[in-house]
Enzyme design. Structure first.
Site, PDB file in Angstrom:
ATOM      1  N   GLU A  91      48.420  16.265  41.190  1.00 17.40           N
ATOM      2  CA  GLU A  91      47.842  17.613  41.103  1.00 17.40           C
ATOM      3  C   GLU A  91      46.517  17.589  41.868  1.00 17.40           C
ATOM      4  O   GLU A  91      45.727  16.662  41.714  1.00 17.40           O
ATOM      5  CB  GLU A  91      47.594  17.964  39.627  1.00 17.40           C
ATOM      6  CG  GLU A  91      46.771  19.213  39.422  1.00 17.40           C
ATOM      7  CD  GLU A  91      46.536  19.541  37.940  1.00 17.40           C
ATOM      8  OE1 GLU A  91      47.378  19.190  37.083  1.00 17.40           O
ATOM      9  OE2 GLU A  91      45.496  20.137  37.649  1.00 17.40           O
ATOM     10  N   GLU A 110      38.192  25.310  41.026  1.00 17.67           N
ATOM     11  CA  GLU A 110      38.379  25.415  39.584  1.00 17.67           C
ATOM     12  C   GLU A 110      37.031  25.398  38.878  1.00 17.67           C
ATOM     13  O   GLU A 110      36.075  24.752  39.316  1.00 17.67           O
ATOM     14  CB  GLU A 110      39.244  24.264  39.049  1.00 17.67           C
ATOM     15  CG  GLU A 110      39.693  24.515  37.606  1.00 17.67           C
ATOM     16  CD  GLU A 110      40.562  23.397  37.035  1.00 17.67           C
ATOM     17  OE1 GLU A 110      40.648  22.324  37.635  1.00 17.67           O
ATOM     18  OE2 GLU A 110      41.146  23.628  35.951  1.00 17.67           O
TER      19      GLU A 110
HETATM   20  C1  LIG Z   1      46.439  28.142  34.956  1.00 24.24           C
HETATM   21  O1  LIG Z   1      45.246  27.590  35.364  1.00 24.24           O
HETATM   22  C2  LIG Z   1      44.724  26.605  34.534  1.00 24.24           C
HETATM   23  C3  LIG Z   1      43.410  26.272  35.113  1.00 24.24           C
HETATM   24  O2  LIG Z   1      43.521  25.647  36.318  1.00 24.24           O
HETATM   25  C4  LIG Z   1      45.678  25.454  34.460  1.00 24.24           C
HETATM   26  O3  LIG Z   1      45.165  24.380  33.729  1.00 24.24           O
HETATM   27  C5  LIG Z   1      46.924  25.953  33.829  1.00 24.24           C
HETATM   28  O4  LIG Z   1      47.871  24.940  33.766  1.00 24.24           O
HETATM   29  C6  LIG Z   1      47.451  27.111  34.588  1.00 24.24           C
HETATM   30  N1  LIG Z   1      48.510  27.701  33.877  1.00 24.24           N
HETATM   31  C7  LIG Z   1      49.670  27.904  34.437  1.00 24.24           C
HETATM   32  C8  LIG Z   1      50.747  28.500  33.635  1.00 24.24           C
HETATM   33  O5  LIG Z   1      49.839  27.651  35.604  1.00 24.24           O
END
Ligand SMILES: *[C@@H]1O[C@H](CO)[C@@H](O)[C@H](O)[C@H]1NC(C)=O
Ligand SMILES: *[C@@H]1O[C@H](CO)[C@@H](O)[C@H](O)[C@H]1NC(C)=O
Ligand SMILES: *[C@@H]1O[C@H](CO)[C@@H](O)[C@H](O)[C@H]1NC(C)=O
Ligand SMILES: *[C@@H]1O[C@H](CO)[C@@H](O)[C@H](O)[C@H]1NC(C)=O
Ligand SMILES: *[C@@H]1O[C@H](CO)[C@@H](O)[C@H](O)[C@H]1NC(C)=O
Ligand SMILES: *[C@@H]1O[C@H](CO)[C@@H](O)[C@H](O)[C@H]1NC(C)=O
Length: 428
Positions: free
Chosen positions: A228, A233
Site C-alpha cells: 500500500e 493522507e
Molecule cells: C478510506 O480512506 C482511509 C484513509 O486513507 C483508509 O484507511 C480506508 O481504508 C479507506 N476506506 C476505504 C473503504 O477505502
C-alpha cells in the site's frame, strides 16, 4: 493507514513545525546527480530525448560525435536550471502518446516542449469523463469510519459528485445538518491496475477540517501482500501531508535513515520497518515539513500536484504547489530526475519493490472519524491542529460531531483537475 494514538502523540510532540520553504528545484546538485545516474542507465536514444528537452542548452555534440553512444549524458547545474522555465517551450505538441488502456480522455496542454520521456501516458482522467474507469465502493469502511459510501448513481443523484464549471471533478461529503447513522461520502478506485509508474494527481482543493480523513493512495490485492502506498493522507485539521508505505514482512528503510540520508524534505515518523502486521499497521511514514501540503494548508495555496514515482530503484513522492509545476509534467513528458528533492522517498536498498508492490489500484476517498481521525480527536500539538478538535468543535467525540454538525463538512471535498498515470511499458 494509521498510527496507534499513543505513538502519534509521542511523535507529534517531537515534530516541531519546521520552517521549510518549499522549493521543488531547490537542490540542483542533487537533481543533476540523479539525472546523471538515470542517464547512465539509459540508452543513447534517451540521451537524444533529453537533449531535445533542453533544446541545445545542454551537451549537444552527441549527434556528430561518433563516440557519443559511449558517453554518459550529463548537464551542468546551470544548464539544468536554464532548461526549465525559460525558453524551452515551442508550439509543437508533446510526443508522448497513450499506449495503454486509457479509459478516459487525455488532455494535452497547449504549449509543450518538443520532448519525449521514457514515461508514457497510459491512463488519464479529466474533464467530463473523469469518472469513467473508476468503480465506486459502496460497502462498509474497513477502517471503521462513520461514513456511508455511495454508489455512483446515488452519489450523482445525491449531489456528492459532479464535474463543475471549471471542468474539475468534485467529490463531496454530505452536509445534511443532523443525521443518526453514518454520513454519506464517496470512495473511487481505478478499474485498471498498475505495477510501477508515475501517479499524478492535480487538485485545487482537498478535504479539510475536524472529522475528515481523506486519502489519495494505491494498494495491491490481498493486503498487505502486494503493498500500500499512501501518497496524500492526514486527518482533521492537519496541514502537513504524510506519505506512508505499508507492506508484508521484509520491507524496510535502513534503520539509521535520516531525512538527510534519504534526501527528502520531510521528517521520518513512525518506524523504518514498513511491515503492516509487525507494526500495528503504522508502516513507514514521512511527514512533510511544509504546512501547505495537506488540508487547509494545501487549499490556502490553491492546491497543486502530487506525483508518486514508483520504479525499480525507489518509491518517491513529490509535491509541486500550483504555479511551480514542472513544465515536463504539464506537457505529459515527465522527467522525474529533474524534479529536485522529493517530499518522501523509500529506496529499494532494503525493500525489493518488485516483491512487495504489485497490481495497484489507485484510490481516492474521504472517510470520517474511524481508526485514525477518531482516535486523535483530543490530540493537540500537531501542525495545523495546535489545539484539539474536541476543543475546536465543542464535541467530545468525533462521531457526535459527524452526526450533529453537517455544515462543518462543507469544505471536506476534493476538487480534482486530473489524475494521470505514466509507465515506461504498460504493466498491470
Ligand atoms: C478510506 O480512506 C482511509 C484513509 O486513507 C483508509 O484507511 C480506508 O481504508 C479507506 N476506506 C476505504 C473503504 O477505502
Ligand atoms: C573516439 O574514441 C577513440 C577511442 O577512444 C579516440 O581515439 C577518438 O579520438 C575519439 N573520437 C572523438 C571524436 O572523440
Ligand atoms: C528567451 O526569453 C527571454 C525572455 O522571455 C527573451 O528575451 C529571449 O529573447 C529569449 N531567447 C530566445 C533564444 O528565445
Ligand atoms: C547506515 O548503516 C549502513 C550499514 O551499517 C552504513 O553503510 C551507512 O553508512 C549508514 N548510513 C548512515 C546515514 O549513517
Ligand atoms: C504555516 O506556518 C507558518 C509559520 O508558522 C504560519 O505563519 C502560516 O500561517 C502557516 N500556514 C498555514 C497555511 O497553516
Ligand atoms: C497481477 O496482474 C497480472 C497481469 O494482469 C496478473 O497476471 C497477475 O495474476 C496479477 N497478480 C495478482 C497477485 O493479482
Amino acid at each position: 493507514m494509521y498510527l496507534p494514538p499513543a505513538l502519534l502523540l509521542l511523535l507529534s510532540a517531537q515534530v516541531a513545525p519546521a520552517a521549510y520553504a518549499f522549493a521543488p528545484h531547490r537542490s540542483l546538485a542533487d537533481a543533476t546527480e540523479r539525472f546523471h545516474r538515470f542517464a547512465k542507465r539509459h540508452s543513447a536514444r534517451f540521451a537524444r530525448d533529453l537533449r531535445v528537452v533542453f533544446q541545445g542548452l545542454a551537451v549537444d555534440q552527441a549527434e556528430s560525435d561518433p563516440n557519443a553512444s559511449h558517453r554518459v549524458y550529463c548537464v551542468r547545474p546551470d544548464d539544468l536550471s536554464a532548461g526549465f522555465g525559460s525558453n524551452t517551450t515551442s508550439t509543437s505538441p508533446a510526443t508522448s502518446s497513450a499506449t495503454g488502456s486509457a479509459s478516459a480522455s487525455g488532455t494535452s496542454s497547449g504549449a509543450a516542449p518538443t520532448a519525449t520521456s521514457p514515461w508514457k501516458l497510459v491512463e488519464s482522467h479529466s474533464g467530463k469523463n473523469f469518472f469513467d474507469g473508476f468503480s465506486f465502493w459502496d460497502l462498509a469502511d474497513p477502517t471503521n469510519g462513520a461514513v456511508d459510501y455511495q454508489s455512483q448513481e446515488d452519489a450523482e443523484s445525491g449531489g456528492l459528485i459532479e464535474i463543475n464549471d471549471d471542468g474539475n471533478a468534485v467529490l463531496k461529503v454530505d452536509t445534511t445538518s443532523t443525521i443518526s447513522g453514518n454520513r454519506k461520502s464517496v470512495r473511487i478506485t481505478t478499474e485498471n491496475t498498475f505495477t510501477g509508474g508515475i501517479f499524478v494527481l492535480d487538485a485545487v482543493h482537498m478535504p479539510q477540517g475536524c472529522g475528515s480523513w481523506p486519502a489519495f493512495w494505491s494498494n495491491g490485492p490481498d493486503w498487505p501482500t502486494f503493498g500500500e502506498i499512501d501518497i496524500i493522507e492526514g486527518v482533521n485539521d492537519y496541514t502537513n501531508n504524510q506519505a506512508t508505505l505499508h507492506t508484508a514482512s521484509g520491507c524496510q528503510i535502513a534503520s539509521n535513515s535520516t531525512a538527510q540520508s534519504l534526501g527528502i524534505s520531510s521528517t521520518l515518523i513512525g518506524g523504518t520497518n514498513c511491515a503492516a502486521l509487525e507494526t500495528s499497521n503504522q508502516g513507514c511514514g514521512m511527514r512533510s515539513d511544509s504546512n501547505t501540503t495537506y488540508g487547509s494548508g494545501f487549499n490556502s495555496i490553491g492546491g497543486g500536484v502530487y506525483a508518486m514515482v514508483w520504479d525499480d530503484d525507489e518509491i518517491a513522492v513529490y509535491f509541486f504547489p500550483q504555479g511551480s509545476i514542472p513544465q515536463d509534467l504539464t506537457a505529459e513528458v515527465p522527467l522525474p530526475e529533474t524534479w529536485g528533492t522529493p517530499m518522501a522517498r523509500w529506496p529499494a536498498t532494503n525493500c525489493d519493490l518488485d516483491t512487495f508492490f504489485k497490481n495497484h489500484s489507485i484510490i481516492i476517498n474521504t472517510t470520517l472519524c474511524g481508526d485514525w481521525a477518531g482516535s486523535v480527536w483530543t490530540a493537540s500539538g500537531i501542525p495545523g491542529q495546535e489545539t484539539s478538535c474536541a476543543q475546536r468543535t465543542g464535541y467530545s467525540t468525533c462521531e457526535d460531531f459527524v452526526h450533529n454538525s453537517g455544515a462543518s463538512f462543507g469544505k471536506a471535498y476534493w476538487e480534482i483537475s486530473s489524475l494521470k498515470v505514466y509507465q515506461t511499458t504498460r504493466q498491470s
